[in-house]
Design a protein around this motif. Structure first.
Motif, PDB file in Angstrom:
ATOM      1  N   GLY A  96       0.803  -1.214   0.000  1.00  0.00           N
ATOM      2  CA  GLY A  96       0.000   0.000   0.000  1.00  0.00           C
ATOM      3  C   GLY A  96       0.839   1.269   0.000  1.00  0.00           C
ATOM      4  N   THR A 136      -3.175   3.010  -4.693  1.00  0.00           N
ATOM      5  CA  THR A 136      -2.468   1.841  -4.177  1.00  0.00           C
ATOM      6  C   THR A 136      -3.470   0.781  -3.735  1.00  0.00           C
ATOM      7  N   GLU A 141      -5.645   4.591  -1.163  1.00  0.00           N
ATOM      8  CA  GLU A 141      -6.133   3.243  -1.431  1.00  0.00           C
ATOM      9  C   GLU A 141      -7.212   3.288  -2.511  1.00  0.00           C
ATOM     10  N   THR A 162      -3.518  -2.318  -0.858  1.00  0.00           N
ATOM     11  CA  THR A 162      -2.914  -3.148   0.181  1.00  0.00           C
ATOM     12  C   THR A 162      -3.492  -4.544   0.021  1.00  0.00           C
TER      13      THR A 162
END
Length: 421
Positions: free
Chosen positions: A150, A317, A282, A319
């Motif tokens: 992430g 990103t 995210e 995770t």
């Protein structure tokens, strides 16, 4: 009334076309002399490296030499410059071979020589040369962890620069006293020269302590040899004063240019564009923000009335916690599907301008007004797919993936939400 699917796909095509280096690179090269008394060496790294090399070698007169590295299947014909393909996003031995070849090419250059460096997104992975005391396998292991952690691209590239003999300005140091002219296609938010491909020709503006903090924050496991190397380097800083003042850096394509081109196309169709710019965070959380803006438009006509299209780029990103397939674009779109639940008159596209979403074979996917209901009819629970980071399989099951193949450029992600109601 516009067909949502066709309109969104054309928006993406316009954005990708604008990202190509052709005219932009030739225009930028026009400020550089076509011929000099010394050597002209053309080097490059990234998803657009081969396409850029083909343009650059057609500009210069006299003898030129060079080598560029690009991902597998991203090569294109060149006359003089050697094109080598290597792995992305996790580096392989081929990338290390190219890096050594580049450094050998720039040995013993003089102030009469020059290096033309062509850089684009993906260069960090493709141009890999860890210090002698660190094995390539160690660098690969760290890279894999960072990609799943992430961490943002500037954080990942900070670590990459500290564990390299060529990134973070070290290529430019090896070229000195020759002048280095860098021409870049930006794939990073803010277009920072030191972040694009980890800045091989740009002085490193980060510290060893920055890299250590990133490794610790994301719980990245490193070997004793990496730890020891970072300790030893903490009191050694490159002498940037040795770089020629004649070095230049020119950005020829940016994410904003592609967003602007898409906005112009939307206006030509009578659709008002709302550009949110380069975004980070995210993927699933960024999708929630986009969903909120979408609902505000539909319910309150703010910040504008429909029909309109929300445009954004940047590099989000993911995770990774599940075992599914997919990159950040299908993750975004899956989260958006879950948030909007088939909201009437809303469709969206999310794709990577390089044609590859993460490590898969698709550029991204498309969400239509009926996507959510179609998934439920097929007993495909979007939440289950999202929790397993399985956006690829979700949209593949609905025949909604988008395949372009390598585009040979990269200004990162492109997202568009079309609101017709």
């Amino acid at each position: 009334m516009l067909n949502p699917e066709n309109f969104l796909k054309e928006l993406f095509n316009v954005a990708v076309q604008k990202a190509h280096p052709d005219d932009g690179l030739l225009t930028a090269l026009s400020v550089v002399a076509k011929k000099i008394n010394g050597r002209t060496i053309i080097l490059g790294a990234g998803k657009g490296a081969a396409a850029m090399a083909a343009v650059a070698e057609s500009y210069f007169e006299g003898d030129i030499e060079g080598v560029v590295v690009t991902p597998y299947k991203h090569g294109c014909p060149t006359k003089t410059i050697e094109v080598i393909e290597a792995a992305h996003p996790v580096p392989d031995h081929a990338g290390q071979v190219v890096a050594r070849k580049m450094l050998a090419m720039v040995e013993d250059l003089t102030a009469n020589d020059r290096v033309i460096f062509l850089v684009s997104g993906g260069g960090s992975s493709l141009l890999v040369l860890p210090p002698e005391v660190i094995e390539l396998s160690e660098k690969q292991f760290i890279n894999k962890q960072l990609l799943r952690s992430g961490a943002s691209i500037d954080e990942i590239n900070c670590v990459r620069k500290k564990l390299s003999q060529i990134k973070g300005g070290r290529l430019a140091l090896r070229c000195a006293p020759a002048t280095v002219h860098t021409f870049a296609i930006s794939d990073v938010p803010g277009d920072s020269p030191s972040v694009i491909a980890s800045g091989p020709t740009v002085p490193d503006d980060t510290r060893i302590d920055d890299a250590r903090e990133i490794l610790a924050r994301y719980n990245i496991q490193v070997s004793d040899s990496v730890d020891l190397y970072l300790d030893e380097q903490s009191c050694r800083q490159p002498d940037w004063a040795t770089l020629p003042e004649t070095n230049t850096f020119t950005t020829i394509r940016t994410p904003q240019m592609s967003l602007d081109a898409a906005a112009e196309y939307a206006l030509s169709k009578g659709i008002r564009p709302i550009i949110l710019g380069d975004l980070e965070g995210e993927s699933r959380e960024v999708a929630k923000v986009h969903a909120g803006i979408t609902r505000q438009i539909i319910k309150y006509d703010q910040p504008c009335k429909a029909p309109c299209v929300i445009l954004s780029g940047g590099e989000t990103t993911v995770t990774v916690k599940g075992n599914g397939r997919g990159g950040r674009n299908v993750e975004f779109l899956l989260s958006l599907t879950l948030e909007l639940k088939g909201l009437k008159g809303v469709s969206a596209i999310a794709c990577d301008t390089d044609g590859i979403d993460g490590t898969e074979d698709n550029a991204g996917a498309i969400m239509l007004e009926n996507t959510y209901q179609r998934a439920l009819l097929k007993q495909m629970n979007p939440r289950d797919y999202l929790e397993n980071n399985d956006g690829y399989c979700f949209f593949n099951g609905l025949d909604a993936l988008i395949f372009t193949g390598p585009t040979r450029t990269n200004v990162n992600d492109f997202r568009a939400i079309f609101i017709q109601v």
